[in-house]
Scaffold this active site. Structure first.
Site, PDB file in Angstrom:
ATOM      1  N   TYR A 137       0.812  -1.219   0.000  1.00 61.99           N
ATOM      2  CA  TYR A 137       0.000   0.000   0.000  1.00 61.99           C
ATOM      3  C   TYR A 137       0.848   1.273   0.000  1.00 61.99           C
ATOM      4  O   TYR A 137       0.417   2.302  -0.504  1.00 61.99           O
ATOM      5  CB  TYR A 137      -0.889   0.039   1.249  1.00 61.99           C
ATOM      6  CG  TYR A 137      -2.162  -0.753   1.142  1.00 61.99           C
ATOM      7  CD1 TYR A 137      -2.122  -2.134   0.940  1.00 61.99           C
ATOM      8  CD2 TYR A 137      -3.397  -0.138   1.238  1.00 61.99           C
ATOM      9  CE1 TYR A 137      -3.295  -2.866   0.863  1.00 61.99           C
ATOM     10  CE2 TYR A 137      -4.570  -0.858   1.165  1.00 61.99           C
ATOM     11  CZ  TYR A 137      -4.512  -2.226   0.973  1.00 61.99           C
ATOM     12  OH  TYR A 137      -5.673  -2.935   0.887  1.00 61.99           O
ATOM     13  N   LYS A 183       3.820 -15.104   1.682  1.00 66.15           N
ATOM     14  CA  LYS A 183       4.088 -15.724   0.379  1.00 66.15           C
ATOM     15  C   LYS A 183       5.611 -15.872   0.274  1.00 66.15           C
ATOM     16  O   LYS A 183       6.253 -15.375  -0.663  1.00 66.15           O
ATOM     17  CB  LYS A 183       3.492 -14.838  -0.738  1.00 66.15           C
ATOM     18  CG  LYS A 183       3.504 -15.455  -2.125  1.00 66.15           C
ATOM     19  CD  LYS A 183       2.504 -16.572  -2.338  1.00 66.15           C
ATOM     20  CE  LYS A 183       2.699 -17.237  -3.694  1.00 66.15           C
ATOM     21  NZ  LYS A 183       1.812 -18.404  -3.902  1.00 66.15           N
ATOM     22  N   ASP A 215      -2.106 -18.449  -0.331  1.00 70.48           N
ATOM     23  CA  ASP A 215      -3.057 -19.189  -1.179  1.00 70.48           C
ATOM     24  C   ASP A 215      -3.704 -20.333  -0.400  1.00 70.48           C
ATOM     25  O   ASP A 215      -4.926 -20.491  -0.373  1.00 70.48           O
ATOM     26  CB  ASP A 215      -2.411 -19.659  -2.497  1.00 70.48           C
ATOM     27  CG  ASP A 215      -1.040 -20.289  -2.332  1.00 70.48           C
ATOM     28  OD1 ASP A 215      -0.541 -20.371  -1.192  1.00 70.48           O
ATOM     29  OD2 ASP A 215      -0.463 -20.717  -3.360  1.00 70.48           O
ATOM     30  N   ASP A 239      -6.175  -7.455   4.231  1.00 73.53           N
ATOM     31  CA  ASP A 239      -7.362  -6.817   3.657  1.00 73.53           C
ATOM     32  C   ASP A 239      -8.243  -7.876   2.998  1.00 73.53           C
ATOM     33  O   ASP A 239      -9.450  -7.956   3.251  1.00 73.53           O
ATOM     34  CB  ASP A 239      -6.912  -5.775   2.618  1.00 73.53           C
ATOM     35  CG  ASP A 239      -8.081  -5.105   1.928  1.00 73.53           C
ATOM     36  OD1 ASP A 239      -9.029  -4.704   2.624  1.00 73.53           O
ATOM     37  OD2 ASP A 239      -8.056  -4.994   0.685  1.00 73.53           O
ATOM     38  N   ASP A 243     -12.091  -9.851   4.479  1.00 76.60           N
ATOM     39  CA  ASP A 243     -13.383  -9.839   3.772  1.00 76.60           C
ATOM     40  C   ASP A 243     -13.838 -11.279   3.506  1.00 76.60           C
ATOM     41  O   ASP A 243     -15.021 -11.606   3.618  1.00 76.60           O
ATOM     42  CB  ASP A 243     -13.291  -9.091   2.425  1.00 76.60           C
ATOM     43  CG  ASP A 243     -13.640  -7.606   2.545  1.00 76.60           C
ATOM     44  OD1 ASP A 243     -13.311  -7.000   3.580  1.00 76.60           O
ATOM     45  OD2 ASP A 243     -14.231  -7.054   1.592  1.00 76.60           O
TER      46      ASP A 243
HETATM   47  C1  IPM Z   1     -10.314  -1.489   4.168  1.00 79.38           C
HETATM   48  C2  IPM Z   1     -10.433  -0.929   2.764  1.00 79.38           C
HETATM   49  C3  IPM Z   1      -9.266  -0.015   2.437  1.00 79.38           C
HETATM   50  C4  IPM Z   1      -8.010  -0.880   2.458  1.00 79.38           C
HETATM   51  C5  IPM Z   1      -9.362   0.762   1.121  1.00 79.38           C
HETATM   52  C6  IPM Z   1     -10.626   1.522   0.996  1.00 79.38           C
HETATM   53  C7  IPM Z   1      -8.182   1.687   0.944  1.00 79.38           C
HETATM   54  O1  IPM Z   1     -10.581  -1.936   1.821  1.00 79.38           O
HETATM   55  O2  IPM Z   1     -10.277  -0.689   5.123  1.00 79.38           O
HETATM   56  O3  IPM Z   1     -10.287  -2.710   4.329  1.00 79.38           O
HETATM   57  O4  IPM Z   1      -7.697  -1.531   1.454  1.00 79.38           O
HETATM   58  O5  IPM Z   1      -7.335  -0.890   3.490  1.00 79.38           O
HETATM   59 MN    MN Z   2     -10.874  -3.906   2.704  1.00 76.72          MN
END
Ligand code: IPM
Ligand code: MN
Ligand code: NAD
Length: 346
Positions: A137, A183, A215, A239, A243
């Site tokens: 990032y 990785k 993976d 990240d 999710d």
């Molecule tokens: C999160 C989001 C952010 C990230 C984006 C919006 C920059 O996906 O807070 O998980 O990737 O960290």
């Molecule tokens: Mn995110």
């Protein structure tokens, strides 16, 4: 009197912020004294202040006792020179929020809301520790041209050490199992990461350490979620994995997080985004923001009983089948919030 800075942001951010703050207000009467100072971030701040992370917001955050953030981003600002997402990253860097704690706990009474089989998800209770101010990032150089672009993955020993220590400490207070995800079969930064985990491990002899490649970890997360306790990983991997892990609980709309800096300042926010597809429709699940508030109450203010009271009210309501559409219910953001408030007043 605790000073809480709120940053509602964009899309469903302001909707879930309002819902969760209404619940906090009712629950805290006579128990917890706080004052709210609202500031702009993301697209909202681009529109009102000309920058997604304005100086006035930065100063307020640094003077606060804790920060609550809704969500940022949306199609309106995708082409902006300084996007809402850049503002969010600038904020994380400016406040030094290097560690992002994302708990994934299955609520047993909602087990059949998970799209995964009950026998697979039963007992899931993990904590993803995501490094938040380094890696792909933030690495330089970083540039974009018409037909070519570059991002850089960079980690220093100091950046890796502090997140690994934090993850070991979290594991010591939980089930004493740490899974480091990387990785290392391909990336140099991952080899550095793995080496440092192994160097630090002897300082935490009570914690069992395991290494997984990203993976394989992605697969195992949904086939054997109960094999995980604390998961520590780099910014981008964390990240994505979080999710993915959210589906275990039934919805991304259930997931809170805490981002902490070295001085103990905490920012609390859902892991999801501004959900433009449902924004303004009174459909958002406010649980992610409610749990972010209870994480704040515990982590920043040691208000354990109040956090418990809020969670118990919300979970009692959900156990009756009263919940938002993403969880398979029929409630709007407002009607669900009202049901929780009614439960709190009982
Ligand atoms: C999160 C989001 C952010 C990230 C984006 C919006 C920059 O996906 O807070 O998980 O990737 O960290
Ligand atoms: Mn995110
Ligand atoms: P998203 O997380 O906003 O939405 C993904 C899906 O989950 C959508 O279908 C959405 O409706 C649903 N969802 C998310 N939260 C929900 C909730 N509380 N209740 C019910 N359903 C919910 O991801 P996206 O659509 O990829 O991104 C939208 C915008 O948000 C983008 O601009 C992105 O950059 C931004 N974003 C911001 C953050 C943040 O503020 N920390 C995090 C992720 C994405």
């Amino acid at each position: 009197m605790k000073k809480i800075v709120t940053l509602p942001g964009d899309g469903i951010g302001p909707e879930i912020m309002e819902a969760a703050l209404n619940i906090l207000e009712v629950a805290s009467v006579g128990k917890f004294d706080y004052q709210i100072e609202e500031h702009a971030i993301g697209g909202d701040a681009i529109d009102s202040k000309g920058h997604p992370f304005p100086e006035i917001t930065r100063e307020a955050c640094l003077k606060s006792d804790a920060i609550l953030l809704g969500a940022i981003g949306g199609p309106k600002w995708e082409q902006a020179e300084n996007t809402p997402e850049m503002g969010l990253l600038q904020m994380r860097k400016a406040l030094g929020l290097f560690s992002n704690l994302r708990p994934i706990q299955l609520n047993e009474t909602l087990i059949n809301r998970s799209p995964l089989k009950a026998e697979i998800v039963k007992g899931t209770d993990m904590l993803i520790v995501r490094e938040l101010t380094g890696g792909l990032y933030f690495g330089e150089p970083k540039w974009e041209q018409e037909d070519e672009a570059l991002d850089t993955t960079h980690y220093t020993r100091k950046e890796v050490e502090r997140i690994i220590h934090l993850a070991f400490q979290q594991a010591q207070n939980r089930k004493k199992h740490l899974t480091s995800v990387d990785k290392a079969n391909v990336l140099s930064t991952s080899r550095l990461w793995r080496r440092i985990v192994n160097e630090i491990a002897p300082q935490y002899p009570d914690v069992r350490v395991e290494h997984l490649y990203i993976d394989a970890a992605s697969m195992k997360l949904v086939t054997n979620p109960t094999d995980f306790d604390v998961v520590v990983t780099a910014n981008l991997f964390g990240d994505i994995l979080s999710d993915e892990a959210s589906v275990i609980t039934g919805s991304l709309g259930m997931m809170p997080s805490a981002s902490l800096n070295e001085d103990g300042l905490g920012l609390y926010e859902p892991i999801h985004g501004s959900a433009p597809d449902i924004a303004g429709k009174n459909l958002a699940n406010p649980m992610s923001m409610i749990y972010s508030i209870t994480m704040m109450l515990r982590t920043s203010f040691e208000e354990f009983a109040l956090a418990e009271k809020i969670e118990k009210a919300a979970e009692t309501v959900m156990a009756r089948g009263v919940m938002s559409k993403d969880m398979g219910g029929n409630e709007s953001t407002e009607s669900f919030t009202q049901a929780v408030i009614t439960e709190l007043r009982k």
